[in-house]
Scaffold this motif. Structure first.
Motif, mmCIF file in Angstrom:
data_model
loop_
_atom_site.group_PDB
_atom_site.id
_atom_site.type_symbol
_atom_site.label_atom_id
_atom_site.label_comp_id
_atom_site.label_asym_id
_atom_site.label_seq_id
_atom_site.Cartn_x
_atom_site.Cartn_y
_atom_site.Cartn_z
ATOM 1 N N THR A 84 0.851 -1.199 0.000
ATOM 2 C CA THR A 84 0.000 0.000 0.000
ATOM 3 C C THR A 84 0.885 1.247 0.000
ATOM 4 O O THR A 84 2.100 1.174 0.207
ATOM 5 C CB THR A 84 -0.914 0.036 1.238
ATOM 6 N N SER A 85 0.282 2.388 -0.236
ATOM 7 C CA SER A 85 0.984 3.674 -0.155
ATOM 8 C C SER A 85 -0.041 4.742 0.181
ATOM 9 O O SER A 85 -1.252 4.496 0.081
ATOM 10 C CB SER A 85 1.665 4.010 -1.489
ATOM 11 N N PRO A 86 0.405 5.929 0.581
ATOM 12 C CA PRO A 86 -0.573 7.001 0.837
ATOM 13 C C PRO A 86 -1.427 7.328 -0.381
ATOM 14 O O PRO A 86 -2.510 7.894 -0.247
ATOM 15 C CB PRO A 86 0.313 8.196 1.220
ATOM 16 N N ILE A 90 -3.564 -0.284 -3.591
ATOM 17 C CA ILE A 90 -2.805 -1.216 -4.442
ATOM 18 C C ILE A 90 -1.914 -0.386 -5.360
ATOM 19 O O ILE A 90 -2.383 0.575 -5.983
ATOM 20 C CB ILE A 90 -3.748 -2.103 -5.286
ATOM 21 N N ASN A 91 -0.628 -0.748 -5.441
ATOM 22 C CA ASN A 91 0.323 0.023 -6.243
ATOM 23 C C ASN A 91 1.142 -0.934 -7.109
ATOM 24 O O ASN A 91 1.929 -1.731 -6.583
ATOM 25 C CB ASN A 91 1.262 0.828 -5.345
ATOM 26 N N PRO A 217 -11.335 6.980 -9.171
ATOM 27 C CA PRO A 217 -10.510 6.874 -10.385
ATOM 28 C C PRO A 217 -9.324 5.915 -10.200
ATOM 29 O O PRO A 217 -8.931 5.595 -9.074
ATOM 30 C CB PRO A 217 -10.009 8.305 -10.579
ATOM 31 N N ILE A 218 -8.781 5.482 -11.313
ATOM 32 C CA ILE A 218 -7.529 4.710 -11.318
ATOM 33 C C ILE A 218 -6.398 5.692 -11.606
ATOM 34 O O ILE A 218 -6.453 6.450 -12.581
ATOM 35 C CB ILE A 218 -7.579 3.595 -12.385
ATOM 36 N N PHE A 248 -6.869 1.989 -7.483
ATOM 37 C CA PHE A 248 -5.485 1.498 -7.395
ATOM 38 C C PHE A 248 -4.603 2.442 -8.209
ATOM 39 O O PHE A 248 -5.101 3.310 -8.940
ATOM 40 C CB PHE A 248 -5.340 0.046 -7.874
ATOM 41 N N ALA A 249 -3.276 2.278 -8.067
ATOM 42 C CA ALA A 249 -2.331 3.143 -8.780
ATOM 43 C C ALA A 249 -1.398 2.292 -9.639
ATOM 44 O O ALA A 249 -0.897 1.248 -9.196
ATOM 45 C CB ALA A 249 -1.508 3.972 -7.787
ATOM 46 N N LEU A 250 -1.186 2.746 -10.867
ATOM 47 C CA LEU A 250 -0.206 2.135 -11.775
ATOM 48 C C LEU A 250 0.975 3.100 -11.873
ATOM 49 O O LEU A 250 0.788 4.278 -12.168
ATOM 50 C CB LEU A 250 -0.826 1.904 -13.158
ATOM 51 N N ARG A 251 2.184 2.618 -11.631
ATOM 52 C CA ARG A 251 3.365 3.481 -11.556
ATOM 53 C C ARG A 251 4.329 3.115 -12.689
ATOM 54 O O ARG A 251 4.825 1.997 -12.745
ATOM 55 C CB ARG A 251 4.031 3.314 -10.189
#
Length: 1021
Positions: A84-86, A90-91, A217-218, A248-251
């Motif tokens: 997880t992250s701030p 899900i990252n 949002p994603i 969730f976040a896509l990096r």
């Protein structure tokens, strides 16, 4: 000029990495909700219906299992948990090297997630205005491509706090909605708080952030390392991202500083080895003093050519003229007297050229000094260095342009400077700054020299006409910030602190560069040399930048990887098509960097940066590394994971055979394995030999060193050998273009597909969430409007073997036919032939069933195609000019001595096997003439174009077969040839067999050899 886009496997793999993480998530159009209307609007239950992303319904354990499956497929370490992250719960990390199409990949990922799961609301977060402008441009130019692929395209807008109607549309409109926002728009707090966090009167007393967050949002975070800080403490930007309430976040980045859950890796090493980016050449400058002399010499480069006075060295020296001492470039051959050439300057007295060595790129003087290309004999001023750099950029440009013009590829060169006044000086009548003035002087001299060196043939005359049609004043252009009052180019504002320190935040300057991107690629546009401020180094690139000149003081805000990033992307031709043919990709695509450092200094620093970026890569051949890695049965296509026992036996095998040392690092014996008989791999792994070998190879950080840009030279054609009767006869026999067709029994393919589907089709069971709730005891109108009239009391996850009642209709036959390019009838025969239990898996998870079934069918199709391939030679032939026209310059340090029987004066080799092979060909009595076949000659195959190595003509009567085409390999074991290579060789056998059949003559023999001795056995000497 319009850039063309195509589906590429390596990009599809990056997209699939994300999409497959959510396998089992049911498709849903989104959840309708009531958008907060704000104050002063009439209440209504029906209007302003929003559409937010559906929540993730598959369980945490299933998500982690999906992540592990993706990681195993890509050979990545398995995550212990979902980090997880701030910013988001899900990252997922996707690592992609600069220049490989990172932005294209995440746009396609957006479209694929929408297609598979119905998620439609996305926010692309970027660290700077520069990258924001580049991302928006990428969405614009790919829109038509994605419209054709998906039947729809994303609606995109850049967040602007003065255009709040865009947020209303983002929330309410169906289809893919993408908002692009830079961190500066949302990361301030306290009195500097941004409008996004404030209750705005002109937004019906609402906070923009609340309206955005309601959409779940994603997040797509572009370059997260510039947003997140150092990992010790979350940055303001990272913390502020939590307000978006992301699903969730896509990096996406080439260099993740903080790793979350990595699901895909395409790093600098992968990108180079897979030929997805340009290779790099460097032209540096080094100061080297002469023993007991103050003579000024700068060795510009060496040339090989026809005639006894070659090789020659281009040397700048001081010359006494009627108007004083001037520096001039002259061509020197062995024996020339420097004192005479300088018109009697005392410093050169007694100096003459003892030797010119084109292989080592050196000249030797009579006093014993050896000077290498790129060296100056005594220190010079910065202005003198800049002049040399500008000259080197122009020369490198003209060399590359001469090579690529006939192929319809526009060559661009890019200068980075740190002060606009050095290029544009408005105090002068012609407004030329010092660098622009030097550029025009050097350009005119070098163009005149280049025109004088051109051959007299049709292709050269076309290039001559093109070059002469462009005036010096129109061929260079500056892209800088513009002063709105005067219209003059200025340095523009530059960020002083933070992650974007040293970069410009001037939107207009980027707009100018990006707007002209396609126009600059056309021959109709005379601009070929681009000048830009060093602060404008991110957020844009141009695929046809082939030369870069760094005319600026080095600083600590820029790495060498960043500097070259603007020119790494593969080039395009006049039709906008990428020049990515595997046979010629690195012959065409080479980026030359001209720096004022020495070659060694620049390359050492660049490689150090690359090694640091690869620090997460495993280096040791431990059982832990091998366990769980996926290998594929070459016969059945079944994918299996390496077991714990197999991993231990494999490490023992590597140790006992001396392939790894006591620290489990690979040894030279492993790298030279092509020259020894390989012992079979243990524990049943030998059937996966080349796949396991690739796994082992991946442990070696073989960083390709950029070439010295001065070393490569055009190798002269030996006209006498080329025109020998024997070679012309051989060339006439093999010089046929061809088409191939595949005729096979559909029943055979159907049978193979049925077998593999029954054996290897695995589908994840669909999951769903059951929630129970009760109506609120006290119900208000606003509860109904907000969709909050019920309160959830319990929730549980269940699995379903049937998706009964699903509203989504699947065209199973149509989908599989589209993905496999087979007829619906063939697909129907396959699906009706499989075991009922296999077909029942469709109901468990239709999307995954279709994807996996299509993949397995395609693998079987590829095998059958090569088996049943037939060539039809055409009357259309290659022009003999391919031996000279499209030949790239090569590094002669790997060439050895001048050859006697070769069609080329020198042959560059990559291995001891090839070097030995060439030596024996050239000294053998049986051989009359031979040639390394030019890259322009290739055979089309279903797995990519194939360029054979050698064409050899033997003396009649000396051997059974007079004409031979050979492929040299270090090992003859077919297990040690990679699958694709093996397939190409099998296709080549069929191609040459078809030529012999058509010619009805004593034919050309083709085979693979590992030495001259094995060649003689094949030709029957």
């Amino acid at each position: 000029m319009k850039l063309q886009f195509k589906v590429q496997q390596y990009q599809t793999e990056a997209v699939d990495a994300v999409v497959d993480v959510f396998a089992g998530q049911p498709f849903a159009d989104g959840v309708k909700y009531r958008i907060d209307p704000g104050k002063d609007t009439a209440p209504t239950l029906l209007e302003d219906a929003g559409l937010r992303n559906t929540g993730i319904t598959i369980s945490g354990p299933q998500l982690l299992a999906n992540v592990h499956a993706v990681q195993k497929e890509r050979g990545l370490p398995l995550s212990k948990s979902l980090v997880t992250s701030p910013a988001a719960p899900i990252n997922l990390d996707v690592e992609m090297e600069t220049g490989t199409g990172k932005t294209y990949v995440y746009i396609k990922t957006v479209m694929e997630l929408y297609k598979r799961y119905g998620w439609s609301k996305y926010i692309v977060v970027v660290p700077s205005i520069a990258i924001r402008e580049g991302v928006k441009k990428s969405f614009d130019i790919t829109a038509e491509h994605f419209q054709q692929l998906y039947g729809t395209k994303p609606r995109t807008f850049v967040y602007n706090s003065s255009q709040m109607h865009e947020l209303e549309r983002f929330s309410s409109d169906a289809g893919v909605q993408v908002m692009i926002i830079n961190t500066q728009a949302f990361n301030a707090t306290g009195k500097d708080a941004r409008r996004i966090d404030q209750v705005l009167d002109d937004f019906q007393s609402r906070k923009p952030i609340d309206v955005i967050a309601a959409n779940r949002p994603i997040l797509i975070i572009d370059e997260p390392q510039k947003i997140e800080g150092d990992g010790k403490k979350a940055s303001k930007s990272l913390t502020a991202l939590g307000k978006f309430n992301a699903l969730f976040a896509l990096r996406y980045s080439a260099t993740h500083k903080i790793e979350r859950t990595k699901i895909h890796r395409l790093d600098a090493l992968d990108a180079y080895n897979k030929k997805l980016v340009k290779k790099i050449a460097v032209r540096g400058i080094t100061v080297k003093g002469l023993a007991g002399s103050t003579a000024y010499l700068y060795v510009d480069g060496l040339e090989v050519g026809k005639g006894a006075d070659f090789p020659k060295a281009r040397v700048e020296l001081e010359v006494q003229t009627a108007t004083g001492i001037k520096r001039q470039v002259k061509r020197l051959s062995q024996g020339m007297n420097l004192h005479d050439l300088s018109n009697g300057i005392e410093a050169y007295k007694g100096l003459f050229v003892r030797d010119v060595d084109a292989n080592q790129d050196t000249i030797e003087l009579s006093n014993g000094d050896i000077i290498t290309a790129g060296q100056i004999t005594h220190d010079v001023t910065d202005d003198a260095k800049r002049r040399i750099q500008i000259r080197e950029v122009i020369r490198a440009h003209l060399d590359k342009e001469r090579e690529l013009y006939a192929q319809g590829i526009k060559v661009l060169s890019l200068f980075f400077i740190d002060e606009v006044s050095k290029y544009r000086d408005y105090a002068r009548e012609d407004t030329l700054g010092d660098y622009a003035r030097v550029f025009e002087e050097e350009y005119e001299a070098l163009v005149a020299d280049s025109l004088a060196q051109l051959d007299v043939d049709e292709a050269s005359e076309r290039y001559r006409a093109h070059l002469e049609s462009i005036s010096v004043g129109k061929t260079h252009q500056g892209y800088f910030s513009i002063d709105k009052k005067t219209g003059h180019s200025i340095d523009g504002s530059v960020k002083k602190t933070g992650e974007t320190a040293g970069q410009s935040d001037d939107v207009d300057a980027y707009d100018l560069i990006l707007k002209n991107k396609e126009r600059l690629l056309s021959f109709d546009e005379p601009v070929r040399f681009i000048w830009s401020h060093s602060a404008l180094r991110e957020g844009w690139d141009n695929p046809n930048v082939f030369v870069m000149g760094m005319l600026k003081k080095s600083d600590n805000t820029t790495t060498r990887r960043q500097e070259i990033g603007r020119g790494l992307r593969l080039s395009v031709n006049q039709h906008g098509e990428r020049m990515d043919n595997a046979v010629t990709v690195h012959d065409i695509n080479e980026l030359t960097v001209v720096t004022d450092e020495s070659y060694t200094e620049f390359v050492t620093a660049l490689q150090k940066e690359i090694v640091e970026s690869l620090s997460a890569r495993p280096r040791k051949a431990t059982p832990e590394f091998f366990v769980g890695k996926i290998v594929e049965n070459p016969t059945t296509g079944e994918k299996v994971a390496i077991t714990d026992d197999q991993a231990k036996q494999l490490q023992f095998w590597l140790t006992t055979n001396g392939f790894i040392d006591y620290e489990q690092h690979l040894t030279d014996k492993w790298f030279d394995r092509g020259e020894v008989d390989m012992p079979p791999m243990p524990a049943g792994l030998d059937q996966y030999h080349y796949q396991v070998a690739e796994l082992i190879d991946s442990l070696h950080l073989d960083i390709p060193a950029p070439t010295d840009g001065r070393k490569p030279k055009k190798i002269p054609l030996n006209e006498a050998n080329f025109h020998k009767r024997e070679f012309q006869e051989l060339w006439g026999r093999i010089n046929h273009k061809a088409v191939y067709q595949v005729e096979f029994d559909s029943a055979e393919l159907i049978d193979k597909c049925i077998q593999v589907l029954d054996k290897a089709l695995h589908v994840t069971v669909m999951q769903y969430v059951v929630q129970k709730g009760v109506q609120l005891a006290t119900l208000e109108a606003e509860h109904l409007e907000a969709g909050e009239g019920f309160k959830v009391t319990t929730a549980k996850v269940e699995e379903s073997a049937l998706s009964a009642g699903s509203t989504v209709k699947y065209d199973l036959l149509g989908e599989i036919a589209e993905k496999t390019q087979l007829t619906r009838r063939t697909c129907a025969a396959i699906l009706t032939g499989i075991n009922p239990a296999t077909f029942a898996k469709f109901k468990q998870n239709p999307e995954q069933f279709i994807t996996e079934a299509a993949r397995l069918i395609n693998e079987q199709k590829a095998t059958v195609i090569v088996e049943h391939l037939a060539y039809d030679p055409l009357d259309d032939r290659y022009d003999s000019s391919i031996f000279t026209e499209n030949q790239t310059a090569q590094d002669l340090s790997k060439a050895g001595e001048k050859l006697q029987k070769s069609v080329y004066d020198y042959v560059v080799t990559d291995s001891k096997v090839e070097r030995s092979f060439v030596t024996e060909l050239d000294t053998s009595d049986e051989v009359v003439v031979y040639s390394k076949l030019p890259r322009g000659f290739f055979i089309p195959t279903p797995v990519g174009d194939y360029n054979p190595d050698w064409a050899i003509a033997f003396r009649e009567g000396a051997t059974k077969h007079v004409y031979f085409v050979a492929e040299t390999k270090g090992s003859m074991s077919s297990l040690q040839l990679k699958g694709v290579e093996d397939a190409k060789i099998e296709c080549a056998r069929k191609f040459f067999a078809s030529l012999n059949e058509k010619a009805q003559l004593e034919g050309v023999k083709y085979d693979v050899v590992d030495s001259y001795g094995s060649l003689l056995q094949l030709v029957g000497a």
